[in-house]
Write a protein that holds these residues in place. Structure first.
Motif, mmCIF file in Angstrom:
data_model
loop_
_atom_site.group_PDB
_atom_site.id
_atom_site.type_symbol
_atom_site.label_atom_id
_atom_site.label_comp_id
_atom_site.label_asym_id
_atom_site.label_seq_id
_atom_site.Cartn_x
_atom_site.Cartn_y
_atom_site.Cartn_z
ATOM 1 N N SER A 62 58.609 16.377 0.377
ATOM 2 C CA SER A 62 58.309 15.059 -0.705
ATOM 3 C C SER A 62 58.298 15.444 -1.821
ATOM 4 O O SER A 62 57.540 16.785 -2.737
ATOM 5 N N LYS A 63 59.077 14.614 -2.793
ATOM 6 C CA LYS A 63 58.153 14.868 -3.885
ATOM 7 C C LYS A 63 57.448 13.858 -4.513
ATOM 8 O O LYS A 63 56.750 13.197 -3.561
ATOM 9 N N ASP A 64 56.613 14.326 -5.867
ATOM 10 C CA ASP A 64 55.295 13.446 -5.796
ATOM 11 C C ASP A 64 55.619 12.015 -6.012
ATOM 12 O O ASP A 64 56.314 11.730 -6.510
ATOM 13 N N ASN A 65 55.034 11.084 -5.471
ATOM 14 C CA ASN A 65 55.144 9.259 -5.630
ATOM 15 C C ASN A 65 54.548 9.493 -6.737
ATOM 16 O O ASN A 65 52.726 9.448 -6.277
ATOM 17 N N VAL A 66 54.571 8.685 -7.734
ATOM 18 C CA VAL A 66 53.938 8.383 -9.183
ATOM 19 C C VAL A 66 53.656 7.013 -8.714
ATOM 20 O O VAL A 66 54.160 5.888 -8.620
ATOM 21 N N ASN A 67 51.927 6.578 -8.903
ATOM 22 C CA ASN A 67 51.847 5.210 -8.359
ATOM 23 C C ASN A 67 51.864 4.261 -9.801
ATOM 24 O O ASN A 67 51.572 4.612 -11.248
ATOM 25 N N THR A 68 53.363 3.564 -9.636
ATOM 26 C CA THR A 68 53.727 2.838 -10.791
ATOM 27 C C THR A 68 52.125 2.029 -11.501
ATOM 28 O O THR A 68 52.163 1.503 -12.551
ATOM 29 N N TYR A 69 50.953 1.328 -10.798
ATOM 30 C CA TYR A 69 49.759 1.102 -11.310
ATOM 31 C C TYR A 69 49.101 1.303 -12.162
ATOM 32 O O TYR A 69 47.851 0.793 -13.216
ATOM 33 N N THR A 70 48.773 2.722 -12.195
ATOM 34 C CA THR A 70 48.985 3.810 -13.073
ATOM 35 C C THR A 70 49.199 3.836 -14.311
ATOM 36 O O THR A 70 48.485 4.286 -15.651
ATOM 37 N N THR A 71 50.406 3.328 -14.488
ATOM 38 C CA THR A 71 51.626 3.494 -15.722
ATOM 39 C C THR A 71 51.199 2.272 -16.318
ATOM 40 O O THR A 71 50.349 1.180 -16.452
ATOM 41 N N ALA A 72 51.991 1.866 -17.789
ATOM 42 C CA ALA A 72 51.861 0.279 -18.856
ATOM 43 C C ALA A 72 52.968 -0.381 -17.874
ATOM 44 O O ALA A 72 52.696 -1.270 -18.738
ATOM 45 N N GLU A 73 53.423 -0.293 -17.292
ATOM 46 C CA GLU A 73 54.831 -0.397 -16.823
ATOM 47 C C GLU A 73 54.324 -2.040 -16.013
ATOM 48 O O GLU A 73 55.122 -2.856 -16.211
ATOM 49 N N PRO A 74 53.304 -2.091 -15.767
ATOM 50 C CA PRO A 74 53.091 -3.335 -14.780
ATOM 51 C C PRO A 74 52.335 -4.754 -15.768
ATOM 52 O O PRO A 74 52.659 -6.116 -15.824
ATOM 53 N N ALA A 75 51.534 -4.122 -16.746
ATOM 54 C CA ALA A 75 50.697 -4.551 -17.675
ATOM 55 C C ALA A 75 52.101 -5.526 -18.702
ATOM 56 O O ALA A 75 51.913 -6.215 -19.169
ATOM 57 N N ASN A 76 52.614 -4.131 -19.199
ATOM 58 C CA ASN A 76 54.188 -5.203 -20.364
ATOM 59 C C ASN A 76 54.214 -6.182 -18.934
ATOM 60 O O ASN A 76 55.045 -7.403 -20.471
ATOM 61 N N ALA A 77 55.014 -6.104 -18.089
ATOM 62 C CA ALA A 77 55.873 -7.153 -16.441
ATOM 63 C C ALA A 77 54.845 -7.851 -17.653
ATOM 64 O O ALA A 77 55.405 -9.495 -17.590
ATOM 65 N N TYR A 78 53.503 -7.691 -17.017
ATOM 66 C CA TYR A 78 52.885 -9.193 -16.739
ATOM 67 C C TYR A 78 52.668 -9.915 -18.166
ATOM 68 O O TYR A 78 52.639 -11.064 -18.298
ATOM 69 N N HIS A 79 52.400 -8.906 -19.114
ATOM 70 C CA HIS A 79 52.405 -9.288 -20.705
ATOM 71 C C HIS A 79 53.952 -10.440 -21.313
ATOM 72 O O HIS A 79 53.293 -11.481 -21.488
ATOM 73 N N ASN A 80 54.731 -9.427 -20.275
ATOM 74 C CA ASN A 80 56.146 -10.824 -21.092
ATOM 75 C C ASN A 80 56.411 -12.315 -20.624
ATOM 76 O O ASN A 80 56.215 -12.793 -21.211
ATOM 77 N N ARG A 81 55.774 -12.693 -19.033
ATOM 78 C CA ARG A 81 55.886 -13.669 -18.413
ATOM 79 C C ARG A 81 55.583 -14.112 -19.101
ATOM 80 O O ARG A 81 54.873 -15.106 -18.809
ATOM 81 N N ILE A 82 53.419 -13.502 -19.279
ATOM 82 C CA ILE A 82 53.199 -14.420 -20.067
ATOM 83 C C ILE A 82 53.275 -14.826 -21.958
ATOM 84 O O ILE A 82 53.181 -16.560 -21.807
#
Length: 148
Positions: free
Chosen positions: A74-94
């Motif tokens: 298995s390749k390493d699974n990157v936890n997306t919640y440790t990246t800035a991507e969810p925060a950016n998406a949330y910011h755009n929605r707000i």
């Protein structure tokens, strides 16, 4: 009817195998194809190799087949919640919601000038019609009074 049932059973079996393979991929960083064959109830190691290869190609799992050791890694699974991507998406929605809110507040505060002009024109026209109607009613009443 029997063919439809058989195709349904085949598709169901394939979906169960894919789901099992996803869980195996998430649980193990390296597992032999023989173990995959045993856990998924496949007929042979070659069948397990084919299923794993198809799942990798279809991007069902993120892994690599190691042909030397006949295992899946298995390749390493990157936890997306440790990246800035969810925060950016949330910011755009707000930001989108706040822009809609601000636009609605501005629209309620300052009505369009063209609407005011149209309302004023309609009000003037309606007032003029009412005055004409009242005038004709007065004339009709006077005519009726003269007749009596």
């Amino acid at each position: 009817m029997r063919d439809e049932t058989m195709s349904l059973i085949t598709r169901l079996r394939q979906n169960v195998i894919k789901t099992g393979l996803r869980k195996i991929n998430a649980s193990y960083s390296r597992i032999s194809l023989d173990d995959i064959c045993t856990r998924l109830g496949l007929e042979s190691r070659e069948r397990a190799e084919g299923v794993v290869a198809k799942a990798i190609r279809d991007e069902v799992i993120d892994a690599v087949i190691d042909y030397k050791t006949m295992s899946m890694r298995s390749k390493d699974n990157v936890n997306t919640y440790t990246t800035a991507e969810p925060a950016n998406a949330y910011h755009n929605r707000i930001e989108f919601c706040l822009n809609i809110y601000s636009g609605a507040i501005r629209a309620m505060r300052f009505p369009d000038a063209t609407e005011d002009e149209a309302n004023t024109e309609a009000r003037r026209k309606r007032l003029k019609e009412e005055q004409e109607l009242a005038k004709t009613l007065e004339e009709d009443e006077e005519d009726l009074e003269e007749d009596f």
